[in-house]
Motif scaffolding. Structure first.
Motif, PDB file in Angstrom:
ATOM      1  N   VAL A 149       0.835  -1.208   0.000  1.00  0.00           N
ATOM      2  CA  VAL A 149       0.000   0.000   0.000  1.00  0.00           C
ATOM      3  C   VAL A 149       0.868   1.256   0.000  1.00  0.00           C
ATOM      4  N   ILE A 150       1.869   1.286   0.866  1.00  0.00           N
ATOM      5  CA  ILE A 150       2.767   2.455   0.927  1.00  0.00           C
ATOM      6  C   ILE A 150       3.499   2.625  -0.400  1.00  0.00           C
ATOM      7  N   GLY A 151       3.993   1.514  -0.966  1.00  0.00           N
ATOM      8  CA  GLY A 151       4.690   1.570  -2.246  1.00  0.00           C
ATOM      9  C   GLY A 151       3.796   2.067  -3.365  1.00  0.00           C
ATOM     10  N   THR A 152       2.536   1.637  -3.371  1.00  0.00           N
ATOM     11  CA  THR A 152       1.591   2.068  -4.406  1.00  0.00           C
ATOM     12  C   THR A 152       1.287   3.556  -4.285  1.00  0.00           C
ATOM     13  N   ILE A 153       1.091   4.041  -3.059  1.00  0.00           N
ATOM     14  CA  ILE A 153       0.829   5.471  -2.854  1.00  0.00           C
ATOM     15  C   ILE A 153       2.044   6.297  -3.284  1.00  0.00           C
ATOM     16  N   ALA A 154       3.233   5.836  -2.896  1.00  0.00           N
ATOM     17  CA  ALA A 154       4.453   6.544  -3.311  1.00  0.00           C
ATOM     18  C   ALA A 154       4.589   6.537  -4.828  1.00  0.00           C
ATOM     19  N   ALA A 155       4.268   5.406  -5.460  1.00  0.00           N
ATOM     20  CA  ALA A 155       4.366   5.295  -6.919  1.00  0.00           C
ATOM     21  C   ALA A 155       3.423   6.271  -7.613  1.00  0.00           C
ATOM     22  N   LEU A 156       2.222   6.432  -7.074  1.00  0.00           N
ATOM     23  CA  LEU A 156       1.273   7.381  -7.672  1.00  0.00           C
ATOM     24  C   LEU A 156       1.828   8.803  -7.633  1.00  0.00           C
ATOM     25  N   CYS A 157       2.485   9.149  -6.543  1.00  0.00           N
ATOM     26  CA  CYS A 157       3.108  10.483  -6.440  1.00  0.00           C
ATOM     27  C   CYS A 157       4.253  10.630  -7.440  1.00  0.00           C
ATOM     28  N   VAL A 158       5.096   9.594  -7.534  1.00  0.00           N
ATOM     29  CA  VAL A 158       6.225   9.632  -8.464  1.00  0.00           C
ATOM     30  C   VAL A 158       5.730   9.723  -9.905  1.00  0.00           C
ATOM     31  N   MET A 159       4.653   9.013 -10.199  1.00  0.00           N
ATOM     32  CA  MET A 159       4.164   8.971 -11.588  1.00  0.00           C
ATOM     33  C   MET A 159       3.544  10.284 -12.055  1.00  0.00           C
ATOM     34  N   ILE A 160       3.206  11.159 -11.141  1.00  0.00           N
ATOM     35  CA  ILE A 160       2.764  12.492 -11.557  1.00  0.00           C
ATOM     36  C   ILE A 160       3.891  13.167 -12.329  1.00  0.00           C
ATOM     37  N   ALA A 161       5.121  12.977 -11.853  1.00  0.00           N
ATOM     38  CA  ALA A 161       6.285  13.543 -12.547  1.00  0.00           C
ATOM     39  C   ALA A 161       6.671  12.722 -13.766  1.00  0.00           C
ATOM     40  N   THR A 162       6.699  11.387 -13.622  1.00  0.00           N
ATOM     41  CA  THR A 162       7.172  10.560 -14.740  1.00  0.00           C
ATOM     42  C   THR A 162       6.251  10.624 -15.948  1.00  0.00           C
TER      43      THR A 162
END
Length: 196
Positions: A149-162
């Motif tokens: 869950v933490i990894g998925t939430i972090a990934a969503l934040c990172v993917m805003i930039a990517t």
């Protein structure tokens, strides 16, 4: 919310849906899909369906249909690839954050899988877990899902930039390559037709 109800004839009833044993097994396994698996499934579906829809669009000419289908394929390929890499990396980072370690600080692994420190997770999110009033089995399942869950939430934040920094430029480059391949193929076909 859809409620699962067991019936007598080996089917599971999800409200109006009656599912056989095979579908029940699939849904049970799908419950354990990580966001990486979900992104892969969506990407494959998009790669198959969207270009097909673009090619059937009769409101535009044939060349526009082909370009649209190519662009959809490029978006699906790049979006899926970067989505899987970012999600997988963030989930792995979260697992490492909550991993059990030996006396030297090295991450413990069991069958090449990171061993999660359940006590550390529980202590970190104690108030949240206690407020849910879970039984022991539910608590263990919830604790084991925390890194994902933490990894998925972090990934969503990172993917805003990517999405802007990686996906868009790579999609354009992939699109250009696909157009080159299609142009060469059409040229060969036209040359072959002239030689006949």
């Amino acid at each position: 919310m859809i409620t699962r109800i067991q019936s007598n004839n080996n089917t599971v009833n999800f409200g109006a849906l009656k599912l056989n044993k095979g579908a029940q097994n699939f849904l049970t396994k799908a419950d354990n899909f990580s966001s990486v698996h979900q992104r892969l499934a969506l990407g494959v579906f998009g790669l198959i369906v969207q270009p097909a829809i673009d090619l059937k669009n009769k409101e535009v000419d044939e060349d526009t249909r082909k370009v649209s289908a190519l662009r959809s394929a490029a978006k699906a390929i790049i979006g899926t690839t970067t989505g899987i890499i970012v999600r997988g990396g963030c989930i792995k980072a979260a697992e490492l954050k909550f991993a059990k370690r030996d006396s030297n600080g090295a991450v413990l692994k069991n069958a090449k899988k990171t061993v999660i420190d359940e006590n550390k997770i529980y202590k970190t999110f104690k108030k949240g877990f206690d407020s849910l009033k879970l039984d022991d089995k539910q608590l263990k399942e919830a604790i084991n899902r925390v890194p994902s869950v933490i990894g998925t939430i972090a990934a969503l934040c990172v993917m805003i930039a990517t999405n802007f920094l990686v996906d868009a430029p790579l999609t354009n480059k992939t699109m250009e390559k696909l157009e080159e391949i299609m142009a060469k193929k059409q040229q060969k076909e036209s040359e072959g037709a002239k030689n006949v």
